[in-house]
Design a protein around this motif. Structure first.
Motif, PDB file in Angstrom:
ATOM      1  N   THR A 260       2.783   2.386  -2.430  1.00 34.71           N
ATOM      2  CA  THR A 260       3.923   2.408  -3.347  1.00 34.71           C
ATOM      3  C   THR A 260       3.436   2.963  -4.673  1.00 34.71           C
ATOM      4  O   THR A 260       2.658   2.329  -5.371  1.00 34.71           O
ATOM      5  CB  THR A 260       4.527   1.006  -3.538  1.00 34.71           C
ATOM      6  N   GLY A 261       3.881   4.149  -4.980  1.00 37.16           N
ATOM      7  CA  GLY A 261       3.383   4.817  -6.186  1.00 37.16           C
ATOM      8  C   GLY A 261       1.916   5.145  -5.994  1.00 37.16           C
ATOM      9  O   GLY A 261       1.496   5.549  -4.912  1.00 37.16           O
ATOM     10  N   PRO A 262       1.123   4.927  -7.039  1.00 37.80           N
ATOM     11  CA  PRO A 262      -0.307   5.242  -6.930  1.00 37.80           C
ATOM     12  C   PRO A 262      -1.139   4.114  -6.318  1.00 37.80           C
ATOM     13  O   PRO A 262      -2.351   4.218  -6.245  1.00 37.80           O
ATOM     14  CB  PRO A 262      -0.707   5.476  -8.385  1.00 37.80           C
ATOM     15  N   VAL A 263      -0.507   3.032  -5.868  1.00 36.71           N
ATOM     16  CA  VAL A 263      -1.248   1.853  -5.394  1.00 36.71           C
ATOM     17  C   VAL A 263      -1.910   2.119  -4.047  1.00 36.71           C
ATOM     18  O   VAL A 263      -1.274   2.535  -3.091  1.00 36.71           O
ATOM     19  CB  VAL A 263      -0.330   0.617  -5.286  1.00 36.71           C
ATOM     20  N   ARG A 264      -3.201   1.845  -3.991  1.00 43.11           N
ATOM     21  CA  ARG A 264      -3.985   1.932  -2.760  1.00 43.11           C
ATOM     22  C   ARG A 264      -4.715   0.603  -2.604  1.00 43.11           C
ATOM     23  O   ARG A 264      -5.493   0.210  -3.470  1.00 43.11           O
ATOM     24  CB  ARG A 264      -5.004   3.072  -2.817  1.00 43.11           C
TER      25      ARG A 264
ATOM     26  N   CYS B 154      -4.695  -5.508  -3.846  1.00 37.56           N
ATOM     27  CA  CYS B 154      -4.245  -4.443  -4.730  1.00 37.56           C
ATOM     28  C   CYS B 154      -5.248  -4.399  -5.884  1.00 37.56           C
ATOM     29  O   CYS B 154      -5.942  -5.392  -6.144  1.00 37.56           O
ATOM     30  CB  CYS B 154      -2.817  -4.685  -5.220  1.00 37.56           C
TER      31      CYS B 154
ATOM     32  N   HIS C  15       0.834  -1.205   0.000  1.00 41.31           N
ATOM     33  CA  HIS C  15       0.000   0.000   0.000  1.00 41.31           C
ATOM     34  C   HIS C  15       0.870   1.258   0.000  1.00 41.31           C
ATOM     35  O   HIS C  15       1.837   1.360   0.742  1.00 41.31           O
ATOM     36  CB  HIS C  15      -0.910   0.022   1.231  1.00 41.31           C
TER      37      HIS C  15
END
Length: 111
Positions: free
Chosen positions: A49-53, A83, A47
């Motif tokens: 990392t970059g745009p990852v939610r 993810c 969660h």
């Protein structure tokens, strides 16, 4: 409480509980179609990392097809962190499996 089931994104911290139980990492173990072999059998996506939610959603693939109000009624023990990639792939696979299991709506023969 009025007896109404709160939504998954309510203010009672359900998402935080699921994310904490997952240690902030996607809990997919291959239902998305990937083996995740390089990562001990579990998705490596973390969660934030970059745009990852990550999402809190049903653990059982078939339950990913539930209407929102029924998914919201699931207990927190029936939820895991997903993810977006694993969630969507698992949901597509569950929908495809449901279609394959559905009885035919047309007769098998011409006459």
């Amino acid at each position: 409480m009025t007896g109404r089931t709160p939504p998954l994104g309510d203010n009672q911290g359900l998402w935080l509980v699921v994310l904490a139980a997952a240690a902030g990492r996607c809990q997919c173990r291959g239902t998305c179609g990937k083996k995740h072999d390089k990562d001990g059998g579990r998705c490596k996506t973390v969660h934030g990392t970059g745009p990852v939610r990550l999402r809190a959603a049903p653990a059982e693939p078939a339950d990913l097809l539930l209407p929102s109000h029924k998914a919201a009624a699931l207990p927190k023990t029936a939820l895991i962190a997903w993810c977006p990639e694993c969630h969507d792939a698992t949901r597509r696979a569950a929908a495809k499996a449901r279609e394959a299991d559905a009885p035919a709506t047309e007769p098998d023969a011409l006459f």
